[in-house]
Design a protein around this motif. Structure first.
Motif, PDB file in Angstrom:
ATOM      1  N   PRO A 162     -24.377 -28.272  13.726  1.00 34.11           N
ATOM      2  CA  PRO A 162     -23.778 -29.160  12.793  1.00 34.11           C
ATOM      3  C   PRO A 162     -23.538 -30.405  12.523  1.00 34.11           C
ATOM      4  CG  PRO A 162     -22.070 -28.020  14.196  1.00 34.11           C
ATOM      5  CD  PRO A 162     -23.696 -27.587  14.633  1.00 34.11           C
ATOM      6  N   LYS A 163     -23.293 -31.254  11.721  1.00 29.77           N
ATOM      7  CA  LYS A 163     -23.247 -32.841  11.626  1.00 29.77           C
ATOM      8  C   LYS A 163     -21.981 -33.174  12.421  1.00 29.77           C
ATOM      9  CE  LYS A 163     -26.433 -33.423   8.671  1.00 29.77           C
ATOM     10  NZ  LYS A 163     -27.730 -34.147   8.989  1.00 29.77           N
ATOM     11  N   GLY A 164     -22.112 -34.341  13.165  1.00 34.16           N
ATOM     12  CA  GLY A 164     -21.072 -34.604  14.224  1.00 34.16           C
ATOM     13  C   GLY A 164     -21.143 -33.789  15.352  1.00 34.16           C
ATOM     14  N   PHE A 165     -21.913 -33.197  15.532  1.00 34.56           N
ATOM     15  CA  PHE A 165     -21.754 -32.271  17.031  1.00 34.56           C
ATOM     16  C   PHE A 165     -22.245 -33.080  18.003  1.00 34.56           C
ATOM     17  CE2 PHE A 165     -23.800 -29.686  20.147  1.00 34.56           C
ATOM     18  CZ  PHE A 165     -22.899 -28.418  20.009  1.00 34.56           C
ATOM     19  N   THR A 166     -23.290 -34.257  17.695  1.00 35.89           N
ATOM     20  CA  THR A 166     -23.486 -35.360  18.850  1.00 35.89           C
ATOM     21  C   THR A 166     -22.520 -36.068  19.241  1.00 35.89           C
ATOM     22  OG1 THR A 166     -25.750 -35.205  17.795  1.00 35.89           O
ATOM     23  CG2 THR A 166     -25.274 -36.902  19.426  1.00 35.89           C
ATOM     24  N   GLU A 167     -21.571 -36.373  18.342  1.00 38.22           N
ATOM     25  CA  GLU A 167     -20.682 -37.389  18.709  1.00 38.22           C
ATOM     26  C   GLU A 167     -19.542 -36.424  19.529  1.00 38.22           C
ATOM     27  OE1 GLU A 167     -18.514 -40.723  19.477  1.00 38.22           O
ATOM     28  OE2 GLU A 167     -20.589 -40.581  18.483  1.00 38.22           O
ATOM     29  N   GLU A 168     -19.312 -35.371  18.902  1.00 36.20           N
ATOM     30  CA  GLU A 168     -18.153 -34.643  19.757  1.00 36.20           C
ATOM     31  C   GLU A 168     -18.695 -34.138  21.201  1.00 36.20           C
ATOM     32  OE1 GLU A 168     -17.738 -30.816  17.513  1.00 36.20           O
ATOM     33  OE2 GLU A 168     -17.302 -31.630  15.770  1.00 36.20           O
ATOM     34  N   ILE A 169     -19.964 -33.931  21.290  1.00 37.21           N
ATOM     35  CA  ILE A 169     -20.404 -33.638  22.786  1.00 37.21           C
ATOM     36  C   ILE A 169     -20.388 -34.670  23.549  1.00 37.21           C
ATOM     37  CG2 ILE A 169     -22.610 -33.212  24.099  1.00 37.21           C
ATOM     38  CD1 ILE A 169     -21.448 -30.565  22.997  1.00 37.21           C
ATOM     39  N   TYR A 170     -20.640 -35.899  22.988  1.00 36.05           N
ATOM     40  CA  TYR A 170     -20.688 -37.261  23.706  1.00 36.05           C
ATOM     41  C   TYR A 170     -19.312 -37.341  24.350  1.00 36.05           C
ATOM     42  CZ  TYR A 170     -21.914 -41.943  24.835  1.00 36.05           C
ATOM     43  OH  TYR A 170     -22.058 -43.220  25.545  1.00 36.05           O
ATOM     44  N   GLN A 171     -18.210 -37.180  23.442  1.00 37.32           N
ATOM     45  CA  GLN A 171     -16.704 -37.559  24.144  1.00 37.32           C
ATOM     46  C   GLN A 171     -16.167 -36.329  24.787  1.00 37.32           C
ATOM     47  OE1 GLN A 171     -14.992 -38.350  20.302  1.00 37.32           O
ATOM     48  NE2 GLN A 171     -15.995 -40.237  19.810  1.00 37.32           N
ATOM     49  N   SER A 172     -17.009 -35.299  24.923  1.00 38.35           N
ATOM     50  CA  SER A 172     -16.392 -34.045  25.513  1.00 38.35           C
ATOM     51  C   SER A 172     -16.466 -33.989  27.102  1.00 38.35           C
ATOM     52  CB  SER A 172     -17.197 -32.620  25.048  1.00 38.35           C
ATOM     53  OG  SER A 172     -16.967 -32.468  23.742  1.00 38.35           O
ATOM     54  N   GLU A 173     -15.330 -33.446  27.893  1.00 38.80           N
ATOM     55  CA  GLU A 173     -15.527 -33.434  29.160  1.00 38.80           C
ATOM     56  C   GLU A 173     -16.453 -32.132  29.467  1.00 38.80           C
ATOM     57  OE1 GLU A 173     -14.126 -35.306  31.313  1.00 38.80           O
ATOM     58  OE2 GLU A 173     -13.267 -36.577  29.834  1.00 38.80           O
ATOM     59  N   LYS A 174     -16.641 -31.743  30.625  1.00 44.40           N
ATOM     60  CA  LYS A 174     -17.684 -30.881  30.930  1.00 44.40           C
ATOM     61  C   LYS A 174     -17.366 -29.619  30.517  1.00 44.40           C
ATOM     62  CE  LYS A 174     -20.448 -29.110  34.893  1.00 44.40           C
ATOM     63  NZ  LYS A 174     -20.685 -28.903  36.474  1.00 44.40           N
ATOM     64  N   ASP A 175     -16.040 -29.149  30.839  1.00 46.11           N
ATOM     65  CA  ASP A 175     -15.634 -27.812  30.309  1.00 46.11           C
ATOM     66  C   ASP A 175     -15.697 -27.616  29.050  1.00 46.11           C
ATOM     67  OD1 ASP A 175     -15.136 -27.140  32.988  1.00 46.11           O
ATOM     68  OD2 ASP A 175     -13.057 -27.311  33.089  1.00 46.11           O
ATOM     69  N   GLU A 176     -15.315 -28.690  27.981  1.00 45.99           N
ATOM     70  CA  GLU A 176     -15.094 -28.737  26.777  1.00 45.99           C
ATOM     71  C   GLU A 176     -16.966 -28.551  26.252  1.00 45.99           C
ATOM     72  OE1 GLU A 176     -13.090 -31.836  24.896  1.00 45.99           O
ATOM     73  OE2 GLU A 176     -11.242 -31.151  25.804  1.00 45.99           O
ATOM     74  N   LEU A 177     -17.704 -29.256  26.737  1.00 45.60           N
ATOM     75  CA  LEU A 177     -18.942 -29.499  26.491  1.00 45.60           C
ATOM     76  C   LEU A 177     -19.565 -27.976  26.419  1.00 45.60           C
ATOM     77  CD1 LEU A 177     -21.684 -31.835  27.532  1.00 45.60           C
ATOM     78  CD2 LEU A 177     -22.102 -29.558  27.853  1.00 45.60           C
ATOM     79  N   LEU A 178     -19.432 -27.115  27.687  1.00 45.56           N
ATOM     80  CA  LEU A 178     -19.871 -25.750  27.634  1.00 45.56           C
ATOM     81  C   LEU A 178     -19.577 -24.889  26.496  1.00 45.56           C
ATOM     82  CD1 LEU A 178     -19.714 -25.223  31.536  1.00 45.56           C
ATOM     83  CD2 LEU A 178     -21.910 -25.659  30.178  1.00 45.56           C
ATOM     84  N   LYS A 179     -18.202 -24.995  26.447  1.00 47.98           N
ATOM     85  CA  LYS A 179     -17.595 -24.420  25.170  1.00 47.98           C
ATOM     86  C   LYS A 179     -18.257 -24.649  23.817  1.00 47.98           C
ATOM     87  CE  LYS A 179     -12.700 -23.794  27.137  1.00 47.98           C
ATOM     88  NZ  LYS A 179     -11.323 -24.092  26.731  1.00 47.98           N
ATOM     89  N   LYS A 180     -18.569 -25.829  23.433  1.00 48.70           N
ATOM     90  CA  LYS A 180     -18.964 -26.274  22.469  1.00 48.70           C
ATOM     91  C   LYS A 180     -20.628 -25.794  22.196  1.00 48.70           C
ATOM     92  CE  LYS A 180     -16.477 -30.291  21.350  1.00 48.70           C
ATOM     93  NZ  LYS A 180     -15.936 -29.703  20.333  1.00 48.70           N
TER      94      LYS A 180
END
Length: 1203
Positions: free
Chosen positions: A669-687
């Motif tokens: 989805p739109k904005g997914f790249t920015e969310e991933i960029y700002q995520s910690e490792k655990d959050e990245l895996l959840k996303k």
């Protein structure tokens, strides 16, 4: 002919405007002169339309009508159009058989010449047979010309015109199946078959179709039922085809398989039309006689006709009993009973019950071959000169007469035999052999039997050879008796004899069984495989005859010459006798034996091996159809793609750029790249979990528009196998193709065609984590002693390669783990668990890490001896026996290695009665297990015509043996035995006599040198049934397995049942067992040819070792005590490392360079040995700490695994 040719040439000129060439006129003359009588039947004519037209017109003028078979409809139409004016000029009518209706059929074939394809002609003549049956109006007699180019199309018959009604559809399928058995390279076979097929189509169908043929009479008698007119036609056609094919190929040196295929097709139809179990079994039993080449197809059909005429009873029990006896005892058309009556004569003149009793008695009490028969069989092989044969005949005839008259009891003078042992005069050999046979009778056979005639002949051939002799003696023919008798002869001549066997169990068995025989002659004997102390070894080698394995003999030689131990001080290499010679000279021909050389400094390498394994275990192996891929570590899909591509000429600088493309293509989805960029490792895996597998698969399609790569994408199915989801868009070598496995949760893994492309980058990665002392300490790197630098740099790639190999090796197949030790298994050949063997180059250690058991120190080879080098020490006096000497390629290889050797195949003492049942190739492991169970239960269970048998199932690996054992154990009525170990306890399990219903499940341990005993009842019911459940490495291993049954003149059966699931990559595309065996034999021949390259390398290695041994002997001579031990240890370490670092040069056979380098390096090492020794010791105490330090930083696999 001149007038005819003139007229024909003028017709060509009048219609074509050109004259036939001289060559064409000559070709016409040849055809006219060679095909001048009878109905025209010409196959394989080279395409020359002018010659064909002139010749065909000639035949029409002689009163023939002709069918011309071309390769395609287009070709037929073009030829008809092109030459219609020529034929019209001569008053010859012309037509084609394309696109016609049934109503116009007669009109088409009224023409003088008909053009068409094989498909159309076969379909037309089949359909016309119905009209013949209904109206009795036969087609005019026609000849045929089949052009060469049309023959290839015969392999793909469509017969679409026959597929409008049920029975004809089945007939078409049978014909298609029959043609499918031919291969395009067998053109001569195709020509003869097509000629037979068209003969039947053109002539036999005009005969009275209602006259019963053999198969129709047989089916009516067996079932008591009639057949439909369509069924009668099809069966009559196929039987006539069988007979004509047999006539066409009769007299060929190599019997054509076409007759067998025709019989098979005939029986397929018969089973389809009459589906009773009795009919199917009866036809199957007759097929076995043909498959065994005991009866030709036509003879077998006539045999079944005679059986049904004279011996038919309820359920055909009598017929089946007779056929079972024939198959069991391999009764051919040439067989006669003691009254010289053939089987067919007995069938005509005897009642069933009396005949069966007579056959049972005649076959079970069959006389052994006479010496005249045996000598004649050897003479026909042309391996032995006439003088040797004549002398052997005289010697054996004399001793045989002594045995029969009882006079042999007087021949007991051992001293006289010793005196005469050097002589090869006939009279002297007679006396020596008489004494030996008497001793066997009294002290081995306990008065129950004498050496057989073929054993005595074998002894003579060995005794009369001074330059070495290899004998192929059938399994169960008594090789151990011949070996013992020949060993005594050599000892009586004053020689020491070494007897080499393929396993310690077999050599200990033979030494024990023959000890009383040896004792009678004052000959001492022992075994070297059970000696652990040097004093015991030395005592063993004082004996006259020593039994042992090649490993034990070579190891003791190294103890004597390398370790300077006193184990074989006075025993020279005078005579060697090799039991199972093919195993030792071929299967293990280039094997090296070496003594373990523990070096504490090598402990430093363990930390490197641990690092390599830690990295390699992130990878795995996955299969897709006929290919296996290496799976890389999982990563987010955008990082996995980024890491795999070359970004230099792209605008992609970061994995996030890949993710932005995914966002643009709506994969995320739109904005997914920015969310991933700002995520910690655990959050990245959840996303990432929100990204579906299908979305990632589709993204690989989208990204091909952005970067110039082709992507092939797989997912995993429910069984964990690769499932292709997307192929690369490109078929261009300039555009790289990448493969990926897409997992769930936004993850994927790169897939590699082979681990080979990963070895270099992983080796560089590992090397980058190392530093060599002395150096500035870098906390992020592991310190390795500097003197190991060259070794590590040379070997790190090999270690990485072996780490991948360790992942693929399977416990219970390639090795077993016992008492925290990894023991390799020779599963391909002998099935032996090799407890004294370890793998080299880190492979042993990787498997130990894999199982988290105590890590041994990597071994460095400092001493070695090849089998070839050991055997060469006997200066040509190599004698051997085996049940399977091998192919011509194998024998030529042996004679290249050992030029003085000669080989001879010995005939069996009695007619061989092994029934090889047609093998089976299954497409899955489950089908394979089910088929083995079905066959075993069918064979060990009694039925209407025989009692139950015993069975032996030989499996490729310990794991598979356990699977089959588990599959069978609840169903077996008798005892079921699992035999997977080569110790005495396991051997005792199979030493019992097998009864009906008993089953042994074993590895290849039971495939060589094992005498499996069965009861008289089992033999009477057909003998032991052997199933080989895998494709053996070569034909010799297969024949050794089959040799467990049909021994000593008794009957037995064997069958191969394999699964494509168990075949290696080279075999995955095979569609039949025959194709698999053909591929196997080709690869085996290539392997033997390649062994010569290995021999060259071995000789180089041994020359280098000899050079080193000179230095070692000098050290032993000039130093003593602690200094000697210290210097020897340092020099051995230097030599071992030198060998490792020079492995590439050795592979490249740089002999002169290596020999010069070794001499210089040895001089330097010897001068520095004292200081070098202290240098090595300084590092020994730190190695364990270094490993633990690295593990602490990088994580460990299990508590205490480095203990």
């Amino acid at each position: 002919m001149q007038k005819s040719l003139s007229q024909l040439c003028k017709a060509v000129f009048d219609t074509k405007g050109w004259w036939p060439s001289v060559r064409q006129m000559l070709q016409w003359c040849v055809l006219v002169l060679t095909e001048k009588s009878g109905t025209l039947q010409l196959v394989g004519v080279e395409e020359d339309p002018c010659v064909t037209a002139m010749f065909t017109a000639t035949r029409v003028c002689m009163g023939n009508k002709v069918d011309i078979v071309l390769s395609s409809d287009v070709h037929s139409q073009e030829r008809a159009t092109e030459w219609s004016d020529f034929y019209k000029n001569l008053g010859v009518s012309l037509n084609t058989n394309m696109k016609k209706t049934d109503a116009s059929y007669k009109d088409v074939y009224e023409a003088d010449i008909v053009f068409g394809t094989i498909n159309d002609f076969v379909s037309d003549y089949f359909q016309y047979s119905r009209e013949v049956m209904e109206t009795g109006n036969p087609l005019p007699n026609r000849g045929f010309i089949i052009e060469e180019q049309s023959l290839s199309s015969s392999l793909n018959l469509e017969l679409s015109r026959l597929k409008d009604n049920g029975v004809m559809v089945f007939a078409a399928e049978v014909l298609q199946s029959l043609m499918g058995k031919f291969h395009s390279e067998d053109m001569e076979l195709i020509r003869s078959f097509m000629k037979a097929l068209f003969q039947v189509l053109h002539t036999n169908l005009n005969k009275d179709i209602n006259t019963d043929n053999e198969i129709i009479t047989i089916l009516k008698t067996i079932t008591g039922q009639g057949l439909s007119s369509d069924e009668v036609f099809i069966l009559t056609f196929l039987e006539n085809l069988l007979k004509v094919v047999t006539e066409e190929t009769e007299g060929e040196k190599n019997k054509s398989p076409a007759g067998n295929w025709c019989l098979e097709s005939l029986f397929v139809c018969a089973k389809q039309f009459k589906t009773s179990a009795t009919t199917k079994e009866l036809l199957q039993m007759v097929s076995e006689l043909v498959a065994q080449r005991l009866w030709s197809p036509v003879e077998a059909l006539n045999l079944l006709g005679t059986l049904t005429d004279h011996h038919h009873d309820e359920d055909c029990v009598s017929i089946m009993k007779i056929l079972h006896l024939m198959t069991t005892y391999q009764v051919s058309t040439k067989w006669t009973d003691e009254n010289n009556q053939s089987l067919l004569k007995l069938l005509d003149s005897s009642k069933a019950e009396n005949l069966i009793q007579h056959l049972e008695k005649s076959l079970r009490d069959e006389k052994v071959k006479s010496i005249d028969t045996l000598i004649d069989e050897i003479r026909q092989m042309r391996d032995i000169d006439e003088q040797t044969l004549s002398k052997s005949y005289s010697v054996v005839t004399h001793v045989t007469n002594l045995i029969e008259s009882g006079e042999i009891q007087k021949h007991r003078d051992v001293q006289r035999a010793r005196t005469l042992s050097h002589s090869t005069n006939t009279e002297d050999l007679q006396e020596v052999l008489a004494v030996l046979c008497n001793a066997v009778h009294l002290h081995k056979a306990e008065g129950k039997w004498w050496p057989r005639t073929n054993q005595m002949i074998s002894w003579c051939l060995l005794a009369l050879s001074d330059t070495g002799k290899l004998l192929e003696m059938g399994t169960g023919e008594g090789k151990s008796c011949v070996i013992a008798m020949f060993a005594v002869l050599r000892v009586l001549r004053g020689e020491k004899v070494d007897v080499v066997s393929s396993s310690s169990v077999l050599c200990q068995r033979d030494a024990e069984e023959w000890k009383n025989f040896y004792k009678y002659f004052g000959v001492t004997a022992d075994t070297n495989t059970n000696k652990t102390e040097d004093e015991d070894r030395k005592e063993c080698y004082q004996k006259d005859v020593v039994y042992g394995t090649i490993e034990a003999f070579a190891a003791d030689h190294l103890r004597q010459t390398f370790e300077m131990k006193d184990v074989r001080p006075d025993r020279s290499y005078q005579c060697i006798i090799i039991d199972e010679v093919d195993s030792l000279l071929l299967d293990q021909g280039v094997q090296l034996t070496y003594l373990s050389s523990p070096m504490v400094s090598m402990q430093h390498l363990n930390v490197i091996l641990t690092m390599i394994w830690s990295h390699i275990r992130q990878y795995g192996f996955l299969s897709a159809e006929h290919q296996t891929f290496v799976r890389g570590p999982p990563a987010s899909f955008f990082k996995a793609i980024f890491d795999s591509i070359d970004t230099e000429e792209t605008e992609i600088d970061d994995p996030m750029d890949i993710l932005r493309i995914a966002e643009e293509s709506n994969t995320v989805p739109k904005g997914f790249t920015e969310e991933i960029y700002q995520s910690e490792k655990d959050e990245l895996l959840k996303k990432l979990k929100t990204v579906s597998q299908d979305a990632v698969v589709n993204f690989f399609q989208e990204i091909e528009d952005y970067i110039l790569y082709g992507f092939t994408v797989y997912t995993l199915d429910d069984e964990g196998l690769l499932c292709l989801r997307k192929c690369s868009l490109y078929n261009n070598q300039d555009i790289p193709e990448l493969k990926f496995l897409v997992l769930e949760e936004g993850l994927c893994c790169p897939l590699y065609d082979s681990e080979e492309i990963l070895i270099k980058p992983i080796a560089e990665l590992i090397s980058g984590k190392l530093q060599y002392t002395p150096c500035t300490n870098n906390q992020d790197k592991i310190s390795i002693p500097g003197f190991l630098k060259n070794l590590v740099e040379k070997k790190v790639s090999v270690w990485v390669q072996n780490a991948f190999l360790a992942m693929q090796l399977k416990e219970g197949r390639d090795y077993v783990v016992e008492n925290n030790n990894v023991c390799p298994v020779d599963f391909r050949s002998t099935g032996i668990v090799e407890q004294n063997k370890k793998w080299g180059d880190g492979l042993q250690q990787f498997v130990e890490i894999k199982h988290q058991i105590k890590l041994s120190t990597i071994s460095i080879v400092t001493n070695y001896m090849s089998n070839i080098s050991f055997f060469e020490k006997y200066q040509g006096k190599i004698y051997g026996t085996t049940g399977t000497l091998g192919s011509k390629t194998d024998i030529l290889f042996l004679q290249d290695l050992y030029p003085t050797l000669s080989a001879c195949k010995m005939p069996t003492f009695n007619r061989k009665k092994l029934c090889e049942v047609k093998g089976t190739l299954k497409t899955s492991a489950e089908e394979w297990k089910s088929e083995i169970k079905r066959v075993v239960m069918a064979q060990i269970s009694p039925n209407s015509y025989r009692g139950g048998r015993a069975a032996l199932v030989i499996c490729e690996t310990i794991n598979k043996a356990k699977q089959i054992h588990e599959e069978l154990k609840s169903s077996i009525p008798g005892e079921i035995i699992l035999y997977c170990r080569s110790d005495r306890d396991s051997l005792s399990k199979i030493d019992k006599e097998l009864l009906p219903g008993d089953v042994i499940v074993a590895t290849n341990l039971a495939g060589r040198g094992t005498d499996i005993k069965v009861s008289k009842q089992v033999n009477n019911n057909g003998g032991l049934f052997v199933i080989l459940s895998f494709l053996s490495e070569n034909t010799r291993v297969e024949l050794q397995a089959f040799g467990r049954t049909a021994r000593k003149g008794k009957p037995g059966s064997a069958q191969v049942i394999i699964s494509t699931d168990h075949l290696s990559q080279s075999f995955r595309t095979v569609s039949s067992l025959e194709e698999a065996k053909s591929t196997r034999d080709r690869l085996a021949a290539e392997n033997v040819n390649n062994m010569m390259n290995d021999v060259t390398e071995l000789k180089l290695r041994e020359d280098l070792f000899s050079e080193y041994c000179k230095t070692l002997q000098d050290i032993h001579k000039n130093t003593d005590g602690d200094e000697k031990r210290a210097v020897v240890a340092v020099m051995n370490e230097f030599w071992g490392i030198w060998l490792q670092t020079k492995s590439e040069e050795i592979d490249q056979l740089k002999r002169n360079e290596l020999q010069t380098s070794l001499k210089d390096d040895l001089l330097l090492a010897k001068s520095q040995s004292q200081s070098r020794f202290h240098h090595v010791q300084a590092f020994i105490t730190t190695s364990s700490l270094e490993i633990l330090l690295w593990v602490t930083r990088n994580g460990t696999t299990a508590k205490g695994f480095l203990k």
